[in-house]
Design a protein around this motif. Structure first.
Motif, PDB file in Angstrom:
ATOM      1  N   THR A 188       9.283  -6.631   3.875  1.00 15.83           N
ATOM      2  CA  THR A 188       8.393  -5.471   3.751  1.00 15.83           C
ATOM      3  C   THR A 188       7.671  -5.531   2.406  1.00 15.83           C
ATOM      4  O   THR A 188       7.971  -6.384   1.558  1.00 15.83           O
ATOM      5  CB  THR A 188       9.191  -4.160   3.837  1.00 15.83           C
ATOM      6  N   ASP A 189       6.740  -4.620   2.203  1.00 17.40           N
ATOM      7  CA  ASP A 189       6.056  -4.540   0.903  1.00 17.40           C
ATOM      8  C   ASP A 189       7.065  -4.339  -0.220  1.00 17.40           C
ATOM      9  O   ASP A 189       6.935  -4.922  -1.304  1.00 17.40           O
ATOM     10  CB  ASP A 189       5.053  -3.380   0.907  1.00 17.40           C
TER      11      ASP A 189
ATOM     12  N   THR B 119       1.557  -5.062   4.452  1.00 18.25           N
ATOM     13  CA  THR B 119       0.266  -4.382   4.428  1.00 18.25           C
ATOM     14  C   THR B 119      -0.553  -4.830   3.221  1.00 18.25           C
ATOM     15  O   THR B 119      -0.191  -5.775   2.516  1.00 18.25           O
ATOM     16  CB  THR B 119       0.461  -2.862   4.378  1.00 18.25           C
ATOM     17  N   ASN B 120      -1.634  -4.097   2.972  1.00 19.34           N
ATOM     18  CA  ASN B 120      -2.479  -4.391   1.809  1.00 19.34           C
ATOM     19  C   ASN B 120      -1.687  -4.416   0.504  1.00 19.34           C
ATOM     20  O   ASN B 120      -2.022  -5.148  -0.426  1.00 19.34           O
ATOM     21  CB  ASN B 120      -3.585  -3.338   1.681  1.00 19.34           C
ATOM     22  N   SER B 121      -0.637  -3.609   0.444  1.00 22.76           N
ATOM     23  CA  SER B 121       0.138  -3.509  -0.803  1.00 22.76           C
ATOM     24  C   SER B 121       0.657  -4.858  -1.267  1.00 22.76           C
ATOM     25  O   SER B 121       0.659  -5.155  -2.462  1.00 22.76           O
ATOM     26  CB  SER B 121       1.314  -2.543  -0.606  1.00 22.76           C
ATOM     27  N   THR B 122       1.113  -5.671  -0.325  1.00 23.73           N
ATOM     28  CA  THR B 122       1.659  -6.980  -0.693  1.00 23.73           C
ATOM     29  C   THR B 122       0.607  -7.823  -1.403  1.00 23.73           C
ATOM     30  O   THR B 122       0.904  -8.505  -2.397  1.00 23.73           O
ATOM     31  CB  THR B 122       2.179  -7.710   0.555  1.00 23.73           C
TER      32      THR B 122
ATOM     33  N   GLU C 278      -3.287   0.506   4.785  1.00 25.74           N
ATOM     34  CA  GLU C 278      -3.018   0.838   3.392  1.00 25.74           C
ATOM     35  C   GLU C 278      -1.538   1.119   3.189  1.00 25.74           C
ATOM     36  O   GLU C 278      -0.902   1.801   3.987  1.00 25.74           O
ATOM     37  CB  GLU C 278      -3.855   2.050   2.967  1.00 25.74           C
ATOM     38  N   GLY C 279      -1.014   0.588   2.106  1.00 31.03           N
ATOM     39  CA  GLY C 279       0.369   0.854   1.730  1.00 31.03           C
ATOM     40  C   GLY C 279       0.407   1.696   0.474  1.00 31.03           C
ATOM     41  O   GLY C 279      -0.616   2.217   0.008  1.00 31.03           O
ATOM     42  N   GLU C 280       1.588   1.804  -0.109  1.00 30.41           N
ATOM     43  CA  GLU C 280       1.736   2.646  -1.298  1.00 30.41           C
ATOM     44  C   GLU C 280       0.906   2.153  -2.462  1.00 30.41           C
ATOM     45  O   GLU C 280       0.380   2.931  -3.252  1.00 30.41           O
ATOM     46  CB  GLU C 280       3.212   2.699  -1.697  1.00 30.41           C
ATOM     47  N   GLU C 281       0.753   0.840  -2.601  1.00 28.91           N
ATOM     48  CA  GLU C 281       0.038   0.278  -3.742  1.00 28.91           C
ATOM     49  C   GLU C 281      -1.454   0.603  -3.703  1.00 28.91           C
ATOM     50  O   GLU C 281      -2.124   0.548  -4.724  1.00 28.91           O
ATOM     51  CB  GLU C 281       0.216  -1.246  -3.761  1.00 28.91           C
TER      52      GLU C 281
END
Length: 556
Positions: free
Chosen positions: A324-325, A350-353, A377-380
């Motif tokens: 996961t991210d 997701t994008n966060s990675t 979109e992720g948390e980042e």
């Protein structure tokens, strides 16, 4: 002082210092006869295509310092070529004979009589491979240091051939015997026992080699620096797989590999205990770790090996679907030396990675995140302190169906030094997004937009560095080709196969305006006809035109 007054040795040193590639050298050769002679001496590698065959004797004379000769793209059996090469007087280091129907035995004998100093022989994907071929290879090229006989279509090579080979090639350092399904533990044992300089060995899909045999061979050759194999996932009745437990002796043997710098366990059953042993053996020497599509290990095992081996530069975790991210964020603190990562098929990322890697891995130059959850979109994504990463040069984002122009623009904005961008199958990316990419990444040289469904490619600025453009399977029309011909004048390769909406008019404009164009792929195009191909060949004789044989004449 004129060009002629400057000593040739100095010009040669200048060109070498600049590190100019083949295409730049070709341009320099047109300046004057002196530059032609100098660049001919700086040509060390030659790839031979079928149309090149009649010119081969002249090319071998033209490039007196050739060291590498690649014949892997030839169609058919060309025994006579090796005879010509053997009589050329060249001192080759490497010959690639891959993808041939069989090995040309008589040609190898002639080649060996004149080039016994050959160090590297690549014979991958040979139609038929027999023990007699291995014996001839060993007899003809006794000083071989690297041999690739992997994945023959019909392997009849057995322990007998490998034993004879290993007993004759004392200098062998690297060997790939993958896909030779008849060989057993005896072959692996003989290679590790007889080849005292052996450093690297690969034996994927050799399922008669047992875990016990691998452990015994490793203990014979604890100085191995690279090993690549897979532990079979055995199929049971029905669709499932049964996991073969890893033998304790195999796990323990990896603790002895204190010089290990690279390990590839693709498509294997492994365990956390196995990864612990790898980490304890290799430690900080490990540079390359490939765990593609491995099962039966957990995040703890991967985290442990990376925490102990923080010098890893190349990391491949394709299809490790529990990542996961958050996992990538935790691993990234151990990846300060990372230059290449492959996370394709990790469906939770997701994008966060992407943002985590570009921010936390300062040396990262290549990212592969195909078939992931990019576009989500992720948390980042909510953070505003994205760091620009000037080291990232290659990004592969193919088959991310959720990827949008907005996400793509974010990615390229923090990687402005991009030279290669692969967006194959990204249906959500439009021409507008691609234009934004080209605005932000002026150094881009290779752009893959195949099967994106893109229709418009409207740019009003020069894209001078773009050399390779793949638009195959897209919905472009002649108007887009016209724009490309005016704005991308430095193209070397254009792929428009299966572009059903382009016509001969648009292709003519590209050929006329892109003076440096070397290769044009027209497979499955409606425009193909005998007359049109003849016009292309006449107007640009140096252009390599790729068409499906059944295409020609089919649409006129």
């Amino acid at each position: 002082m004129t060009v002629k007054d400057f000593p040739e040795e100095c010009w040669e040193s200048v060109f070498r210092f600049l590190g100019l590639g083949h295409h730049h050298l070709e341009s320099l050769s047109l300046v004057c006869k002196q530059f032609l002679a100098i660049t001919n001496r700086l040509q060390f590698s030659l790839t031979v295509y079928d149309p090149t065959i009649p010119l081969l004797p002249r090319l071998l004379l033209r490039f007196p310092r050739l060291k590498i000769l690649d014949l892997s793209l030839l169609n058919g059996h060309h025994e006579g070529l090796l005879r010509q090469i053997s009589q050329s007087g060249l001192e080759l280091d490497l010959i690639n004979l891959s993808n041939q129907r069989t090995l040309p035995v008589d040609g190898l004998r002639e080649l060996g009589s004149n080039m016994k100093n050959l160090r590297v022989l690549i014979c991958s994907n040979i139609g038929s491979l027999r023990d007699s071929h291995l014996v001839i290879i060993a007899y003809c090229f006794p000083l071989l240091e690297k041999l690739d006989i992997s994945f023959p279509l019909n392997s009849q090579a057995s322990d007998f051939g490998v034993l004879r080979l290993s007993s004759m090639l004392e200098n062998l350092r690297k060997i790939n015997i993958s896909g030779n399904h008849l060989i057993t533990d005896k072959s692996l044992f003989s290679l590790c026992q007889n080849c005292l300089s052996l450093e690297e060995i690969s034996f994927f899909i050799c399922f008669k080699i047992t875990q016990t045999g691998i452990a015994s061979a490793i203990r014979l050759r604890p100085g191995l620096s690279s090993i690549a194999f897979n532990i079979e996932k055995k199929r049971i009745h029905g669709p499932g797989l049964t996991l073969t437990p890893i033998d304790f002796n195999l796990i323990d043997s990896f603790r002895t590999l204190k010089r290990l710098t690279a390990i590839d366990l693709s498509n294997s059953v492994i365990s956390d205990e196995f990864l612990f042993a790898v980490a304890e053996g290799a430690g900080l020497l490990l540079k390359k770790l490939i765990l593609q599509d491995c099962c039966n290990c957990t995040f703890s095992g991967i985290s442990y090996v990376l925490s102990k081996c923080q010098s890893v530069q190349c990391l491949d975790l394709r299809k490790v679907d529990f990542l996961t991210d958050q996992c990538i964020s935790k691993l990234s603190v151990f990846l300060l030396s990372l230059t290449t990562i492959n996370l394709s098929g990790c469906c939770q990322l997701t994008n966060s990675t992407f943002f985590i890697l570009t921010r936390n891995c300062p040396l990262l130059s290549e990212i592969k995140m195909e078939r992931t959850y990019l576009g989500v979109e992720g948390e980042e994504d909510s953070m505003r302190d994205f760091a620009v990463n000037l080291e990232v040069k290659k990004v592969f984002l193919g088959d991310n169906v959720l990827l949008s122009d907005a996400s793509l623009v974010k990615f390229v904005s923090i990687c402005p030094s991009l030279q290669l961008l692969d967006l194959i199958g990204c249906e959500g990316v439009s021409g507008e997004g691609v234009v934004e990419v080209l605005k932000r990444c002026s150094e881009i040289r290779h752009l893959n937009l195949a099967n994106t469904g893109m229709e418009v490619f409207d740019i009003d600025f020069e894209v001078s560095n773009l050399k390779v453009l793949n638009l195959s399977g897209s919905k472009i029309e002649d108007e887009t080709l016209s724009v490309i011909s005016r704005r991308c004048g430095g193209l070397l390769l254009l792929d428009i196969q299966s572009c059903w909406h382009v016509t001969a008019k648009g292709v003519r404009e590209v050929v006329q305006n892109c003076k440096t164009l070397k290769e044009l792929n027209l497979k499955n195009c409606r425009l193909v006809s005998d007359d049109f191909v003849a016009w292309l060949e006449f107007s640009k004789p140096s252009l390599r035109i790729i068409v499906t044989p059944t295409d020609v004449g089919a649409y006129f």
